[in-house]
Design a protein around this motif. Structure first.
Motif, PDB file in Angstrom:
ATOM      1  N   ILE A 222      27.157  35.596  43.183  1.00  0.00           N
ATOM      2  CA  ILE A 222      27.077  34.134  43.329  1.00  0.00           C
ATOM      3  C   ILE A 222      27.791  33.697  44.600  1.00  0.00           C
ATOM      4  N   LEU A 223      28.959  34.284  44.863  1.00  0.00           N
ATOM      5  CA  LEU A 223      29.709  33.920  46.066  1.00  0.00           C
ATOM      6  C   LEU A 223      28.881  34.156  47.319  1.00  0.00           C
ATOM      7  N   HIS A 224      28.229  35.300  47.392  1.00  0.00           N
ATOM      8  CA  HIS A 224      27.400  35.626  48.551  1.00  0.00           C
ATOM      9  C   HIS A 224      26.206  34.683  48.670  1.00  0.00           C
ATOM     10  N   ARG A 225      25.466  34.515  47.602  1.00  0.00           N
ATOM     11  CA  ARG A 225      24.215  33.756  47.666  1.00  0.00           C
ATOM     12  C   ARG A 225      24.434  32.250  47.780  1.00  0.00           C
ATOM     13  N   GLU A 226      25.561  31.769  47.285  1.00  0.00           N
ATOM     14  CA  GLU A 226      25.827  30.326  47.312  1.00  0.00           C
ATOM     15  C   GLU A 226      26.825  29.929  48.392  1.00  0.00           C
ATOM     16  N   ASN A 227      27.310  30.899  49.164  1.00  0.00           N
ATOM     17  CA  ASN A 227      28.280  30.639  50.228  1.00  0.00           C
ATOM     18  C   ASN A 227      29.536  29.957  49.675  1.00  0.00           C
ATOM     19  N   VAL A 228      30.185  30.655  48.756  1.00  0.00           N
ATOM     20  CA  VAL A 228      31.450  30.218  48.172  1.00  0.00           C
ATOM     21  C   VAL A 228      32.480  31.295  48.468  1.00  0.00           C
ATOM     22  N   GLY A 229      33.696  30.901  48.810  1.00  0.00           N
ATOM     23  CA  GLY A 229      34.725  31.873  49.166  1.00  0.00           C
ATOM     24  C   GLY A 229      35.650  32.200  48.015  1.00  0.00           C
ATOM     25  N   LEU A 230      36.162  33.425  48.003  1.00  0.00           N
ATOM     26  CA  LEU A 230      37.149  33.829  47.000  1.00  0.00           C
ATOM     27  C   LEU A 230      38.536  33.821  47.611  1.00  0.00           C
ATOM     28  N   PHE A 231      39.491  33.214  46.891  1.00  0.00           N
ATOM     29  CA  PHE A 231      40.909  33.316  47.213  1.00  0.00           C
ATOM     30  C   PHE A 231      41.552  34.216  46.163  1.00  0.00           C
ATOM     31  N   PRO A 232      41.743  35.486  46.450  1.00  0.00           N
ATOM     32  CA  PRO A 232      42.400  36.355  45.481  1.00  0.00           C
ATOM     33  C   PRO A 232      43.874  35.986  45.329  1.00  0.00           C
ATOM     34  N   TYR A 233      44.328  35.896  44.083  1.00  0.00           N
ATOM     35  CA  TYR A 233      45.766  35.803  43.867  1.00  0.00           C
ATOM     36  C   TYR A 233      46.231  37.066  43.141  1.00  0.00           C
ATOM     37  N   SER A 234      47.544  37.290  43.149  1.00  0.00           N
ATOM     38  CA  SER A 234      48.137  38.542  42.652  1.00  0.00           C
ATOM     39  C   SER A 234      47.496  39.771  43.301  1.00  0.00           C
ATOM     40  N   PRO A 235      47.323  39.783  44.617  1.00  0.00           N
ATOM     41  CA  PRO A 235      46.690  40.946  45.262  1.00  0.00           C
ATOM     42  C   PRO A 235      47.523  42.213  45.150  1.00  0.00           C
ATOM     43  N   LEU A 236      48.817  42.064  44.822  1.00  0.00           N
ATOM     44  CA  LEU A 236      49.665  43.237  44.590  1.00  0.00           C
ATOM     45  C   LEU A 236      49.987  43.422  43.104  1.00  0.00           C
ATOM     46  N   GLY A 237      49.288  42.694  42.244  1.00  0.00           N
ATOM     47  CA  GLY A 237      49.543  42.853  40.813  1.00  0.00           C
ATOM     48  C   GLY A 237      51.001  42.638  40.453  1.00  0.00           C
ATOM     49  N   MET A 238      51.557  41.487  40.890  1.00  0.00           N
ATOM     50  CA  MET A 238      52.969  41.160  40.664  1.00  0.00           C
ATOM     51  C   MET A 238      53.894  42.265  41.176  1.00  0.00           C
ATOM     52  N   GLY A 239      53.536  42.827  42.308  1.00  0.00           N
ATOM     53  CA  GLY A 239      54.369  43.849  42.934  1.00  0.00           C
ATOM     54  C   GLY A 239      54.053  45.264  42.502  1.00  0.00           C
ATOM     55  N   THR A 240      53.255  45.418  41.450  1.00  0.00           N
ATOM     56  CA  THR A 240      52.931  46.751  40.943  1.00  0.00           C
ATOM     57  C   THR A 240      52.298  47.617  42.025  1.00  0.00           C
ATOM     58  N   LEU A 241      51.399  47.034  42.819  1.00  0.00           N
ATOM     59  CA  LEU A 241      50.647  47.801  43.812  1.00  0.00           C
ATOM     60  C   LEU A 241      51.404  47.986  45.132  1.00  0.00           C
ATOM     61  N   SER A 242      52.700  47.706  45.096  1.00  0.00           N
ATOM     62  CA  SER A 242      53.579  48.126  46.196  1.00  0.00           C
ATOM     63  C   SER A 242      54.224  49.455  45.871  1.00  0.00           C
ATOM     64  N   GLY A 243      54.139  49.846  44.579  1.00  0.00           N
ATOM     65  CA  GLY A 243      54.736  51.094  44.134  1.00  0.00           C
ATOM     66  C   GLY A 243      56.173  50.974  43.668  1.00  0.00           C
ATOM     67  N   LYS A 244      56.744  49.772  43.746  1.00  0.00           N
ATOM     68  CA  LYS A 244      58.177  49.650  43.453  1.00  0.00           C
ATOM     69  C   LYS A 244      58.522  49.829  41.980  1.00  0.00           C
TER      70      LYS A 244
END
Length: 345
Positions: A222-244
């Motif tokens: 839908i985003l592609h076909r309707e020209n709508v943008g995504l704003f991802p939040y929690s891109p690090l999964g509350m810090g989980t994906l930093s490895g800490k």
């Protein structure tokens, strides 16, 4: 810094957006101001906030983040240097401290918007978002939709857009968007905007990261076909994906301070995180920057909402914009995703 233009507008924003939800809880006013200044120096021109921030939401700190941004605007005189988003809350338990009239009625949106403008010390908000749907649906950690036969919500997509349109005409908001929304909700808003010549929802702000790619299942087409943008939040999964947290939850981290946020700590999420960390190690990549770079480079992402409680973290996160992931790295990331699909919805 890299920049993009918000869909269907002439609004130019940095591909990195500065999230602010810790300001007033984990960060002081001075630290919030310092983060804004540092981000601006690095080319970031985009701030995201909400009427309910800081998080976790409570009466003592509600609106504190908008107030911190507002005092910076007043002190710096740099309102025009920043693209600003905020959000109006939907209904929810334990939210009565925000307003008596929760939801998206004309009265509720009017009240919320004017209170946000006052706290922010500005005459307008560039992008005003509905924080989550009024109807019962599968958001906040829930993958599968379960219909509620007792639901009281009645369809009101057109009415909500008509209310928002009034404020667009008044110049109090420039554009409108969604948050924590599903393909159904976005589609219905798009349908009503076309049918009645009402403002289009140009963006949607949802969780999206290496542990949660569920929006690729139905929303991104839908985003592609309707020209709508995504704003991802929690891109690090509350810090989980930093490895800490690989050797245990860090005591003074967000997960350590607020153990109720468990979505990134289940067995499969931990196994996936370890596998992603191994990819970063194999290719000599900073794990946090690899995680963010994956999100930064998705074609449906307009801007990636990062958050940090220290300038050191902020510098590292902003630096992810310069990281390029090879085809080999992307292939290995997708293999892990196939083995552990969306363990933290």
């Amino acid at each position: 810094m890299k920049f993009t233009t918000l869909p269907n507008t002439d609004i130019k924003v940095s591909k990195i957006c500065l999230g602010t939800m810790t300001w007033g809880e984990q960060n002081t006013e001075a630290e919030g101001h310092e983060q804004i200044e540092f981000a601006l120096e690095k080319g970031v021109n985009f701030l995201d906030t909400a009427e309910m921030y800081s998080i976790p939401g409570k009466a003592e700190t509600q609106g504190s983040t908008e107030k911190i941004i507002g005092t910076w605007f007043k002190k710096s005189g740099k309102r025009e240097d920043v693209i600003l988003t905020s959000k109006v809350v939907g209904p929810g338990n334990s939210m009565e401290h925000i307003r008596d009239n929760l939801g998206f009625s004309k009265e509720a949106i009017t009240d919320a918007l004017h209170k946000s403008l006052k706290r922010l010390q500005t005459d307008y908000i560039d992008l005003y978002q509905l924080h989550w749907p009024e109807r019962n649906t599968n958001f906040f950690g829930k993958l599968g939709y379960e219909h509620d036969e007792e639901e009281k919500w009645e369809e009101n997509f057109q009415e909500v857009l008509e209310t928002l349109n009034e404020f667009v005409k008044e110049g109090k908001i420039r554009q409108v968007g969604l948050s924590n929304e599903t393909p159904y909700g976005l589609s219905r808003f798009l349908e009503e905007s076309r049918k009645h010549d009402l403002p289009k929802m140009i963006t949607i702000q949802n969780p999206y990261n290496l542990l949660n790619r569920k929006d690729e299942i139905g929303l991104t087409e839908i985003l592609h076909r309707e020209n709508v943008g995504l704003f991802p939040y929690s891109p690090l999964g509350m810090g989980t994906l930093s490895g800490k947290h690989l050797d245990g939850i860090q005591e003074n981290s967000r997960l350590g301070l607020f153990p109720q946020y468990k979505r990134y700590s289940n067995e499969h999420a931990v196994k996936a995180t370890i596998a992603y960390a191994e990819i970063a190690k194999k290719y000599n990549l900073n794990f946090a920057q690899m995680s963010l770079a994956f999100v930064n480079t998705r074609p449906f992402v307009s801007s990636n909402i990062i958050g940090a409680t220290s300038i050191k973290q902020l510098e590292e996160n902003i630096g992810s914009i310069e990281v390029k992931l090879s085809e080999e790295v992307l292939e290995e990331i997708n293999k892990v995703h196939e083995a552990y699909p969306n363990p933290a919805p």
